[in-house]
Design a protein around this motif. Structure first.
Motif, PDB file in Angstrom:
ATOM      1  N   GLN A 143       0.605  -1.048  -0.107  1.00  0.00           N
ATOM      2  CA  GLN A 143       0.089  -0.001  -0.077  1.00  0.00           C
ATOM      3  C   GLN A 143       0.878   1.223  -0.017  1.00  0.00           C
ATOM      4  O   GLN A 143       0.348   2.251  -0.127  1.00  0.00           O
ATOM      5  N   THR A 144       2.251   1.237  -0.018  1.00  0.00           N
ATOM      6  CA  THR A 144       2.956   2.458   0.258  1.00  0.00           C
ATOM      7  C   THR A 144       3.417   2.547  -1.129  1.00  0.00           C
ATOM      8  O   THR A 144       3.218   2.158  -2.178  1.00  0.00           O
ATOM      9  N   ARG A 145       4.418   3.486  -1.340  1.00  0.00           N
ATOM     10  CA  ARG A 145       5.194   4.098  -2.507  1.00  0.00           C
ATOM     11  C   ARG A 145       6.066   2.687  -3.033  1.00  0.00           C
ATOM     12  O   ARG A 145       6.349   1.963  -2.452  1.00  0.00           O
ATOM     13  N   HIS A 146       6.279   2.790  -4.321  1.00  0.00           N
ATOM     14  CA  HIS A 146       7.246   1.593  -4.698  1.00  0.00           C
ATOM     15  C   HIS A 146       8.244   1.634  -4.290  1.00  0.00           C
ATOM     16  O   HIS A 146       8.883   0.376  -3.813  1.00  0.00           O
ATOM     17  N   GLU A 147       9.386   2.622  -4.119  1.00  0.00           N
ATOM     18  CA  GLU A 147      10.617   2.750  -3.378  1.00  0.00           C
ATOM     19  C   GLU A 147      10.387   2.141  -1.997  1.00  0.00           C
ATOM     20  O   GLU A 147      11.285   1.523  -1.535  1.00  0.00           O
ATOM     21  N   SER A 148       9.347   2.565  -1.272  1.00  0.00           N
ATOM     22  CA  SER A 148       9.107   2.175  -0.013  1.00  0.00           C
ATOM     23  C   SER A 148       9.139   0.477   0.194  1.00  0.00           C
ATOM     24  O   SER A 148       9.408  -0.205   0.870  1.00  0.00           O
ATOM     25  N   TYR A 149       8.086   0.131  -0.976  1.00  0.00           N
ATOM     26  CA  TYR A 149       7.844  -1.377  -0.802  1.00  0.00           C
ATOM     27  C   TYR A 149       9.101  -2.016  -1.128  1.00  0.00           C
ATOM     28  O   TYR A 149       9.384  -3.185  -0.928  1.00  0.00           O
ATOM     29  N   ALA A 150       9.984  -1.573  -1.991  1.00  0.00           N
ATOM     30  CA  ALA A 150      11.123  -2.129  -2.473  1.00  0.00           C
ATOM     31  C   ALA A 150      12.019  -2.182  -1.312  1.00  0.00           C
ATOM     32  O   ALA A 150      12.955  -3.355  -1.295  1.00  0.00           O
ATOM     33  N   VAL A 151      12.008  -1.492  -0.259  1.00  0.00           N
ATOM     34  CA  VAL A 151      12.868  -1.544   0.840  1.00  0.00           C
ATOM     35  C   VAL A 151      12.395  -2.801   1.805  1.00  0.00           C
ATOM     36  O   VAL A 151      13.110  -3.525   2.603  1.00  0.00           O
ATOM     37  N   VAL A 152      11.079  -2.856   1.721  1.00  0.00           N
ATOM     38  CA  VAL A 152      10.406  -3.930   2.820  1.00  0.00           C
ATOM     39  C   VAL A 152      10.750  -5.101   1.949  1.00  0.00           C
ATOM     40  O   VAL A 152      11.169  -6.199   2.946  1.00  0.00           O
ATOM     41  N   ILE A 153      10.852  -5.276   0.708  1.00  0.00           N
ATOM     42  CA  ILE A 153      11.121  -6.414   0.189  1.00  0.00           C
ATOM     43  C   ILE A 153      12.443  -6.948   0.383  1.00  0.00           C
ATOM     44  O   ILE A 153      12.818  -7.879   0.356  1.00  0.00           O
ATOM     45  N   PHE A 154      13.421  -5.807   0.385  1.00  0.00           N
ATOM     46  CA  PHE A 154      14.906  -6.160   0.484  1.00  0.00           C
ATOM     47  C   PHE A 154      14.934  -6.636   1.899  1.00  0.00           C
ATOM     48  O   PHE A 154      15.743  -7.401   2.129  1.00  0.00           O
ATOM     49  N   GLY A 155      14.498  -6.122   3.081  1.00  0.00           N
ATOM     50  CA  GLY A 155      14.348  -6.840   4.150  1.00  0.00           C
ATOM     51  C   GLY A 155      14.061  -8.433   4.115  1.00  0.00           C
ATOM     52  O   GLY A 155      14.745  -9.228   4.709  1.00  0.00           O
ATOM     53  N   VAL A 156      12.867  -8.606   3.235  1.00  0.00           N
ATOM     54  CA  VAL A 156      12.526 -10.068   3.396  1.00  0.00           C
ATOM     55  C   VAL A 156      13.580 -10.821   2.653  1.00  0.00           C
ATOM     56  O   VAL A 156      13.669 -11.948   2.914  1.00  0.00           O
ATOM     57  N   VAL A 177       7.733  -5.242  -9.164  1.00  0.00           N
ATOM     58  CA  VAL A 177       7.177  -4.995 -10.557  1.00  0.00           C
ATOM     59  C   VAL A 177       5.787  -5.077 -10.580  1.00  0.00           C
ATOM     60  O   VAL A 177       4.969  -4.081 -11.242  1.00  0.00           O
ATOM     61  N   LEU A 178       4.898  -6.117  -9.964  1.00  0.00           N
ATOM     62  CA  LEU A 178       3.504  -6.324  -9.997  1.00  0.00           C
ATOM     63  C   LEU A 178       2.962  -5.104  -9.419  1.00  0.00           C
ATOM     64  O   LEU A 178       1.810  -4.492  -9.921  1.00  0.00           O
ATOM     65  N   SER A 179       3.409  -4.531  -8.470  1.00  0.00           N
ATOM     66  CA  SER A 179       3.031  -3.098  -7.592  1.00  0.00           C
ATOM     67  C   SER A 179       2.735  -1.878  -8.568  1.00  0.00           C
ATOM     68  O   SER A 179       1.831  -1.133  -8.131  1.00  0.00           O
ATOM     69  N   ARG A 180       3.707  -1.985  -9.572  1.00  0.00           N
ATOM     70  CA  ARG A 180       3.692  -0.894 -10.349  1.00  0.00           C
ATOM     71  C   ARG A 180       2.479  -1.141 -11.575  1.00  0.00           C
ATOM     72  O   ARG A 180       2.447  -0.005 -12.243  1.00  0.00           O
ATOM     73  N   GLU A 181       2.108  -2.101 -11.814  1.00  0.00           N
ATOM     74  CA  GLU A 181       0.850  -2.270 -12.753  1.00  0.00           C
ATOM     75  C   GLU A 181      -0.275  -1.654 -12.247  1.00  0.00           C
ATOM     76  O   GLU A 181      -0.580  -1.429 -11.137  1.00  0.00           O
ATOM     77  N   VAL A 182      -1.123  -1.347 -13.341  1.00  0.00           N
ATOM     78  CA  VAL A 182      -2.534  -1.103 -12.841  1.00  0.00           C
ATOM     79  C   VAL A 182      -3.177  -2.214 -12.303  1.00  0.00           C
ATOM     80  O   VAL A 182      -3.470  -3.420 -12.705  1.00  0.00           O
TER      81      VAL A 182
END
Length: 339
Positions: free
Chosen positions: A96-109, A202-207
């Protein structure tokens, strides 16, 4: 693409099928000599107790077999279910956050995935495998955020580059080519796992990509949660004596995960409940099968007499691998059914 992600993980359980079913008879004296003395068996049991005292505290003995088979641990199953729930919340809320923030979450995972997989699989060159995994994680996350338009192609390039670096690192290590094939296999699995997580960015950036992530990842997480809780209540029928999992949990998890995806699709704008349920079903099945295959791989190592891995790492390896390889399944299912 999905098969390419799953084959390396699912192949790890292949050695187990050689041991499934009726336990083999002890080797005859003319084949391999007498059975190991009782002192050796006691030493192996002490080593397992030191590594994991919970796993051997109440094992039940099987007549005609010198070694015991692991029972279903209720507290362990509930703990894994709780971890799967937390990981699901993190991935869904992060979307639900910005793509950059979500990438940080994914990097932690991704970092957690690399650490767990390296510790649990114990490759010959763990530092090389971990370094390649972290480097690929950084590269894929940056590519997933900055590429215009959103595409999986840059992730494929980073995957190829990471594998080449892994090969070079394995061949130049002090041990030379000793066990290089096993180490390269571990590097490939870790690389594919971190790339699979990046596909969610990548999926989060799609419509309607965020809605698709909510439906599919929630379906996978709920499926694992229900399966593990069911195992804690009643792990029947036993899938295999050596694997502490029950078939009822797997089936019930797939059903509840699918129903949850359909219900989520009914609440989200732009997604049809039927297609949401189908996408959730595909993602949930992949997650459950990967989680189960990790159990088979661990049982295979246990039967072969290998030392058990770190207690925490080997128990959360299943959910971590399940979410890693459910991510590309969610991407494919969303592109075909939801977007």
């Amino acid at each position: 693409m999905l098969c390419g992600f799953l084959i390396p993980v699912l192949s790890g359980s292949g050695a187990f099928w050689h041991h499934r079913g009726v336990p083999p008879t002890p080797p005859s004296a003319e084949d391999h000599g007498a059975r190991p003395p009782a002192a050796d068996q006691a030493a192996r049991r002490r080593r397992r107790e030191e590594a994991d005292p919970v796993d051997v505290s109440d094992e039940w003995e099987v007549p005609g077999r010198s070694e015991s088979w692991p029972p279903v641990r209720r507290l362990v199953s509930l703990g894994i279910a709780g971890f799967a729930a937390l990981l699901t919340v993190g991935l869904v809320v992060g979307a639900q956050t910005r793509h950059e923030s979500y990438a940080v979450v994914i990097f932690g995972v991704q970092v957690l995935f690399v650490a767990v997989w390296v510790v649990a699989s114990r490759p010959p060159a763990p530092r090389v495998v971990a370094a390649v995994g972290i480097a690929v994680a950084i590269g894929t996350d940056v590519a997933a955020v900055l590429t215009r338009p959103a595409s999986l192609a840059p992730l494929a390039y980073v995957t190829a580059a990471g594998f080449i670096v892994g090969v070079v690192g394995q061949l130049t290590r002090p041990a030379g080519r000793q066990r290089v094939t096993e180490s390269l296999g571990s590097s490939l699995v870790v690389t594919l796992g971190v790339v699979a997580f990046a596909s969610v960015v990548v999926l989060s950036r799609e419509v309607r990509g965020t809605q698709a992530i909510v439906a599919c990842i929630a379906a996978a997480g709920i499926a694992i949660l229900v399966a593990r809780i069911t195992d804690a209540v009643v792990a029947l029928p036993r899938i295999a004596p050596q694997v502490p999992r029950g078939g009822a949990g797997v089936v019930l998890g797939a059903m509840v995960g699918t129903a949850a995806a359909g219900a989520i699709g009914n609440l989200l704008d732009g997604i049809t409940p039927l297609w949401s349920a189908l996408a959730g079903l595909a993602t949930a099945i992949v997650a459950l099968m990967v989680d189960l295959s990790v159990g088979y791989a661990e049982a295979s190592r246990r039967i072969d007499g290998d030392e058990p891995a770190l207690y925490l790492a080997r128990h959360i390896q299943g959910p971590m691998g399940a979410f890693a390889f459910a991510a590309p399944a969610a991407y494919v299912a969303s592109v075909l059914l939801l977007l």
